[in-house]
Design a protein around this motif. Structure first.
Motif, short mmCIF file in Angstrom:
data_model
loop_
_atom_site.label_atom_id
_atom_site.label_comp_id
_atom_site.label_asym_id
_atom_site.label_seq_id
_atom_site.Cartn_x
_atom_site.Cartn_y
_atom_site.Cartn_z
N LEU A 102 17.69 -13.59 -2.07
CA LEU A 102 18.26 -14.77 -1.42
C LEU A 102 19.62 -15.07 -2.04
O LEU A 102 19.76 -15.12 -3.26
CB LEU A 102 17.35 -15.98 -1.59
CG LEU A 102 15.96 -15.93 -0.97
CD1 LEU A 102 15.26 -17.27 -1.17
CD2 LEU A 102 16.04 -15.59 0.50
N ARG B 86 15.13 -15.34 -5.92
CA ARG B 86 15.93 -16.49 -5.50
C ARG B 86 17.15 -16.60 -6.43
O ARG B 86 16.99 -16.61 -7.64
CB ARG B 86 15.08 -17.75 -5.58
CG ARG B 86 15.74 -18.96 -4.96
CD ARG B 86 14.84 -20.16 -5.06
NE ARG B 86 15.46 -21.33 -4.47
CZ ARG B 86 15.10 -22.58 -4.73
NH1 ARG B 86 14.09 -22.82 -5.58
NH2 ARG B 86 15.72 -23.60 -4.16
N HIS C 223 20.16 -17.95 2.14
CA HIS C 223 19.24 -19.05 1.82
C HIS C 223 19.64 -20.36 2.51
O HIS C 223 18.83 -21.29 2.59
CB HIS C 223 19.17 -19.26 0.31
CG HIS C 223 20.42 -19.83 -0.29
ND1 HIS C 223 20.62 -21.18 -0.43
CD2 HIS C 223 21.54 -19.24 -0.77
CE1 HIS C 223 21.81 -21.39 -0.99
NE2 HIS C 223 22.38 -20.23 -1.20
N ARG C 224 20.85 -20.45 3.00
CA ARG C 224 21.32 -21.69 3.63
C ARG C 224 20.89 -21.79 5.09
O ARG C 224 20.88 -22.88 5.65
CB ARG C 224 22.84 -21.78 3.54
CG ARG C 224 23.36 -21.96 2.11
CD ARG C 224 24.87 -22.12 2.10
NE ARG C 224 25.34 -22.52 0.77
CZ ARG C 224 26.61 -22.77 0.49
NH1 ARG C 224 27.53 -22.66 1.44
NH2 ARG C 224 26.98 -23.13 -0.73
N PRO D 112 12.50 -21.53 3.62
CA PRO D 112 11.45 -20.78 2.91
C PRO D 112 10.27 -20.39 3.78
O PRO D 112 9.73 -19.28 3.64
CB PRO D 112 11.02 -21.75 1.80
CG PRO D 112 12.23 -22.58 1.55
CD PRO D 112 12.88 -22.75 2.90
N ASP E 249 12.20 -17.25 -9.46
CA ASP E 249 13.01 -18.40 -9.09
C ASP E 249 14.00 -18.72 -10.21
O ASP E 249 13.60 -18.99 -11.34
CB ASP E 249 12.12 -19.62 -8.83
CG ASP E 249 12.91 -20.78 -8.27
OD1 ASP E 249 12.86 -20.98 -7.05
OD2 ASP E 249 13.60 -21.48 -9.05
N LEU F 235 10.42 -17.00 5.35
CA LEU F 235 10.58 -15.82 4.51
C LEU F 235 9.28 -15.03 4.39
O LEU F 235 9.31 -13.85 4.03
CB LEU F 235 11.04 -16.23 3.11
CG LEU F 235 12.43 -16.86 3.02
CD1 LEU F 235 12.67 -17.42 1.62
CD2 LEU F 235 13.49 -15.83 3.37
#
Length: 326
Positions: free
Chosen positions: A180, A156, A200-201, A205, A219, A208
């Motif tokens: 991401l 992430r 990611h927008r 989640p 993260d 995924l």
């Protein structure tokens, strides 16, 4: 008479990037066991933005002026008594320790000798300033997550400083890497070695985890940890290197509770590298597993603009600030 001062980036009040300015402060002298480094470059990190804005004033305090700068590259200028492992003239990189706070945005910095490593000969010192934070990625994937070949890794913040290093290392370690990032950076993330790059927008989640769960989640954002933890399969590990600054107590509380509740413990740590880890970093570079990703280089006098650019989002790798001396 010799000038015993130096340029440094300072701020006299909390606020936006505009509070930063270049002033003069006394040039430090190395204490026993310390090294004086003539700084060539440093990068801009998210923790500095939080400190400058006052969001972590409980840690930084309210005494001014305060400094910025966490990592650096440069040359050894002098050794304190008993300092070993490096010599005057060596090209080095390092990260100021937790107790030292910030201050590498300057012409010189002192640091304990064990917090330095030698920069590989093939690396330019300005470009190399993008890599000291990559020690965090090495620790996260190799030591905390024990990432194994064939495992599925989700990164992430894959276009950022730590994330871009993690994508490269994850690929080198034999993992199937999903990164991401925002849409504009997906090609960059693929070029780093990610097998899959996801916006990611637009992709939540929950989606995924198709076609299957992840073995490791790294993260770098610190928000929404619960949703990403649910993506772990049996034996999965999640490593967080940030927490939600808008809800710090709740965020850290959740991380602590994960040790005893639910599937997949969240491992949290703050990077505090020493020489052995810098040696490992140099080895990853020399073996071709890792290369610096520099989005843009700023002169020291434009450090505020570098902060402004990082706050705006969308960085590809690192913003680096070059320190020139007349």
């Amino acid at each position: 008479m010799e000038d015993r001062t130096m340029k440094a980036v300072l701020f006299d009040r909390f606020g936006g990037p505009e509070v930063l300015y270049v002033g003069r402060v006394p040039r430090p002298r190395p204490a026993p066991g310390e090294v004086l480094v003539r700084v060539r470059a440093f990068s801009v990190n998210g923790g500095e933005l939080a400190a400058r804005s006052g969001r972590v004033r409980i840690v930084t305090g309210r005494r001014f002026p305060q400094r910025v700068g966490l990592d650096f590259t440069g040359e050894v200028a002098a050794l304190g008594a008993g300092a070993t492992g490096v010599a005057v003239g060596d090209r080095v990189w390092g990260v100021l320790g937790r107790s030292a706070g910030f201050g590498s945005a300057a012409e010189y910095v002192t640091v304990p000798a064990e917090r330095l490593g030698r920069v590989p000969d093939a690396l330019d010192l300005v470009a190399a300033a993008a890599l000291p934070v990559a020690t965090t990625a090495v620790t996260a994937l190799r030591d905390r997550a024990a990432l194994r070949p064939g495992e599925r890794l989700l990164v992430r913040g894959a276009a950022g400083g730590v994330g871009s290093a993690a994508v490269q290392l994850g690929r080198a370690y034999g993992a199937e890497v999903t990164g991401l990032a925002r849409a504009a950076n997906l090609d960059f993330v693929r070029a780093l070695g990610a097998h899959h790059a996801v916006d990611h927008r637009t992709v939540p989640p929950a989606e995924l985890g198709r076609p299957g769960p992840f073995d490791v989640v790294l993260d770098t954002a610190g928000t929404g940890l619960r949703a990403f933890r649910r993506l772990l399969g049996p034996g999965g590990r999640m490593v967080a290197i940030a927490f939600d600054l808008t809800r710090p107590a709740a965020s850290l509380g959740y991380i602590a509770a994960s040790a005893v509740h639910g599937r997949g413990r969240v491992r949290f740590f703050s990077g505090n590298p020493r020489r052995a880890l810098f040696d490992d970093l140099a080895r990853e570079v020399t073996e071709g597993n890792l290369r610096p990703s520099v989005d843009r280089v700023f002169p020291l006098e434009e450090t505020a603009e570098a902060h402004r650019a990082l706050e705006a989002g969308g960085v590809r790798g690192k913003y680096v600030v070059r320190v020139d001396r007349g």
